[in-house]
Design a protein around this motif. Structure first.
Motif, PDB file in Angstrom:
ATOM      1  N   ALA A 217      50.247  30.494  36.096  1.00 55.01           N
ATOM      2  CA  ALA A 217      50.428  29.505  37.160  1.00 55.01           C
ATOM      3  C   ALA A 217      50.272  30.225  38.489  1.00 55.01           C
ATOM      4  N   VAL A 218      49.344  29.740  39.320  1.00 60.76           N
ATOM      5  CA  VAL A 218      49.021  30.442  40.564  1.00 60.76           C
ATOM      6  C   VAL A 218      49.337  29.577  41.771  1.00 60.76           C
ATOM      7  N   HIS A 219      49.609  30.251  42.896  1.00 61.06           N
ATOM      8  CA  HIS A 219      50.048  29.554  44.106  1.00 61.06           C
ATOM      9  C   HIS A 219      49.473  30.250  45.335  1.00 61.06           C
ATOM     10  N   SER A 220      49.257  29.473  46.391  1.00 66.61           N
ATOM     11  CA  SER A 220      48.865  30.044  47.665  1.00 66.61           C
ATOM     12  C   SER A 220      49.638  29.358  48.787  1.00 66.61           C
ATOM     13  N   ALA A 221      50.226  30.190  49.635  1.00 59.92           N
ATOM     14  CA  ALA A 221      50.932  29.653  50.801  1.00 59.92           C
ATOM     15  C   ALA A 221      50.013  29.574  52.009  1.00 59.92           C
ATOM     16  N   GLN A 222      48.772  30.018  51.837  1.00 58.89           N
ATOM     17  CA  GLN A 222      47.811  30.051  52.940  1.00 58.89           C
ATOM     18  C   GLN A 222      46.967  28.783  52.943  1.00 58.89           C
ATOM     19  N   SER A 223      46.913  28.140  54.068  1.00 55.54           N
ATOM     20  CA  SER A 223      46.166  26.898  54.196  1.00 55.54           C
ATOM     21  C   SER A 223      44.678  27.119  53.931  1.00 55.54           C
ATOM     22  N   GLY A 224      44.104  26.207  53.169  1.00 57.80           N
ATOM     23  CA  GLY A 224      42.675  26.259  52.908  1.00 57.80           C
ATOM     24  C   GLY A 224      42.265  27.129  51.732  1.00 57.80           C
ATOM     25  N   VAL A 225      43.245  27.755  51.071  1.00 56.16           N
ATOM     26  CA  VAL A 225      42.939  28.604  49.917  1.00 56.16           C
ATOM     27  C   VAL A 225      43.261  27.854  48.632  1.00 56.16           C
ATOM     28  N   VAL A 228      43.634  28.169  42.218  1.00 54.15           N
ATOM     29  CA  VAL A 228      42.976  28.076  40.915  1.00 54.15           C
ATOM     30  C   VAL A 228      41.507  28.442  41.045  1.00 54.15           C
ATOM     31  N   GLY A 229      40.840  27.883  42.059  1.00 50.38           N
ATOM     32  CA  GLY A 229      39.431  28.197  42.272  1.00 50.38           C
ATOM     33  C   GLY A 229      39.194  29.677  42.539  1.00 50.38           C
ATOM     34  N   SER A 230      40.128  30.293  43.276  1.00 49.66           N
ATOM     35  CA  SER A 230      39.997  31.728  43.560  1.00 49.66           C
ATOM     36  C   SER A 230      40.047  32.552  42.277  1.00 49.66           C
ATOM     37  N   CYS A 231      40.947  32.181  41.359  1.00 50.85           N
ATOM     38  CA  CYS A 231      41.107  32.935  40.117  1.00 50.85           C
ATOM     39  C   CYS A 231      39.981  32.646  39.119  1.00 50.85           C
ATOM     40  N   VAL A 232      39.504  31.428  39.105  1.00 53.52           N
ATOM     41  CA  VAL A 232      38.431  31.074  38.177  1.00 53.52           C
ATOM     42  C   VAL A 232      37.104  31.648  38.666  1.00 53.52           C
ATOM     43  N   GLY A 233      36.856  31.557  39.978  1.00 57.76           N
ATOM     44  CA  GLY A 233      35.623  32.085  40.535  1.00 57.76           C
ATOM     45  C   GLY A 233      34.463  31.115  40.408  1.00 57.76           C
ATOM     46  N   GLN A 234      33.403  31.391  41.153  1.00 55.18           N
ATOM     47  CA  GLN A 234      32.220  30.532  41.107  1.00 55.18           C
ATOM     48  C   GLN A 234      31.618  30.562  39.713  1.00 55.18           C
TER      49      GLN A 234
END
Length: 332
Positions: A217-225, A228-234
Motif C-alpha cells: 500500500a503506497v501513499h504520497s503527501a506531495q500534491s500531483g504525485v 501507484v502510478g509511480s510504483c507501477v511505472g509507464q
C-alpha cells in the motif's frame, strides 16, 4: 606507532607495505606482533617447566630498525638466548591470525553500515539448506528461513540480497542475507522508483508470501504525485523489474487509505463491489462479496484474503451474497 618519522629500513618498509596492502593501521600489526611474541615466550617457558602467574605483566618491545624483539617482565629484559629462532614459527602463525581478524573487523565494520540495504553476491556453495554467498572480500550466509521456497538456486549464480543482519556466532560475526523478507521487496521498489528515494512516495504497508505474491500500500503527501502510478511505472516497467528480480512473484500495488473500510476493499483487489463492516475494537472485518467476486476476494487457497489480512491488520471473514449487494454498512 608513527611510521612517517621512522628511518626507511627494510622492516619499516615491509610493515608499511603490509599495512597498505591489507588496509590496516600499522599499529594494529605491531600489536599483533607483540601479542604473538608474548604468546610464544609463555609457551616456550612452559615447555621448559617455568610457569608464570596470571598476575604477571608481560610486555614486548619491537626494534623499529630491524624488527628485533625483547620480552619484558616488570620492565626487566627476560628474553632467553635463541628465543627468536625458537618462537619464530609460532609468532608468524599468530601474526597471520591477528591480521586476518583485523581485516575481518574492517570488512564487518564496512558491512555493518549496509544493514537493511541491497547487496550483490554470487552463490558459492550449499551448506544443507543454507546458502553461502561470495560477497567479494568476505562471505555471507542465507539461512533456510530466508530463502524463497520456490526459488531454485545454482552455484555461480549472481543475485541481489537484502543484508538483513550481522550476527555474533561462535565463529565470529556473520553476515545474514535474505531474499524472503518483505523488506527485500521494499528495497527493490526503492531502487526502481526514484520518487521513493526522493521521499515523495512512501510504502506504508506490505504483506508477502515469498515466491508467490506480495501486496503493498503506497501513499504520497506531495500534491500531483500518483503513488501507484509511480510504483507501477509507464507500461508497468517498474513493477515488472521488481517482479523479474523476484523470479516472477506477483506484486499488487494499491493506494493507502487511513479508513480501514476503504483499505480492506483496496487490499482485496481485484475483487470489486464489496460490502465491508469493521470493528476497530476487535480488529475484525466482515466482507460481503457478490457471488461473481467471491472467488477473486478469497483467492487461490485463500491467498488474497490472507495477504489482505496481513496488510491491514484485520481478521477478515468473507461471505457470499447476491451480485446486486454493493452498498457499505456503517462501521461499528
Amino acid at each position: 606507532m608513527a611510521m612517517n618519522n621512522q628511518p626507511r629500513t627494510e622492516f619499516n618498509q615491509a610493515l608499511k607495505a603490509i599495512a597498505s596492502e591489507r588496509g590496516l593501521d600499522a599499529s594494529v600489526i605491531i600489536d599483533a606482533i607483540k601479542q604473538a611474541i608474548i604468546a610464544a615466550f609463555r609457551r616456550d617457558a612452559k615447555e621448559n617447566g617455568i610457569e608464570y602467574s596470571e598476575e604477571t605483566v608481560f610486555d614486548a618491545e619491537i626494534n623499529s630498525l630491524d624488527g628485533g624483539a625483547k620480552i619484558l617482565i616488570d620492565g626487566k629484559d627476560v628474553t632467553p638466548p635463541g628465543f627468536g629462532r625458537i618462537a619464530a614459527q609460532t609468532a608468524k602463525q599468530v601474526i597471520h591470525q591477528k591480521i586476518r581478524e583485523a581485516e575481518m573487523g574492517v570488512i564487518m565494520d564496512e558491512f555493518t553500515g549496509k544493514v537493511g540495504m541491497l547487496v550483490s553476491g554470487i552463490v558459492l556453495r550449499f551448506d544443507g539448506a543454507n546458502v553461502r554467498v561470495d560477497m567479494g572480500r568476505t562471505e555471507g550466509v542465507m539461512p533456510a528461513e530466508e530463502r524463497v521456497p520456490s526459488e531454485r538456486l545454482s552455484q555461480g549464480q549472481r543475485l541481489t540480497f537484502l543484508l538483513k543482519d550481522i550476527r555474533e556466532t561462535i565463529k565470529g560475526r556473520e553476515i545474514i542475507l535474505s531474499r524472503a523478507d518483505a523488506q527485500f521487496v521494499v528495497k527493490l521498489f526503492a531502487r526502481e522508483v526514484p520518487e521513493i528515494g526522493a521521499n515523495s512516495v512512501d510504502i506504508k504497508l506490505i504483506s508477502r508470501e515469498a515466491g508467490v505474491r506480495t501486496k503493498i500500500a503506497v501513499h504520497s503527501a506531495q500534491s500531483g504525485v500518483d503513488p501507484v502510478g509511480s510504483c507501477v511505472g509507464q507500461k508497468g516497467v517498474r513493477v515488472q523489474a521488481v517482479t523479474n528480480e523476484l523470479g516472477g512473484e506477483r506484486v499488487d500495488v494499491i493506494p493507502y487509505n487511513e479508513d480501514p473500510t476503504e483499505l480492506i476493499k483496496l487490499a482485496l483487489a481485484p475483487a470489486d463491489n464489496l460490502k465491508v463492516k469493521v470493528s476497530k475494537k476487535t480488529l475484525e472485518a466482515t466482507v460481503i462479496a457478490p457471488e461473481d467476486q467471491l472467488s477473486l476476494a478469497i483467492g487461490k487457497d485463500g491467498q488474497n484474503v490472507r495477504l489482505a489480512s496481513k496488510l491491514t491488520g484485520y481478521k477478515i471473514e468473507i461471505l457470499g451474497a447476491p451480485a446486486e449487494v454493493t452498498e457499505d454498512t456503517p462501521q461499528s
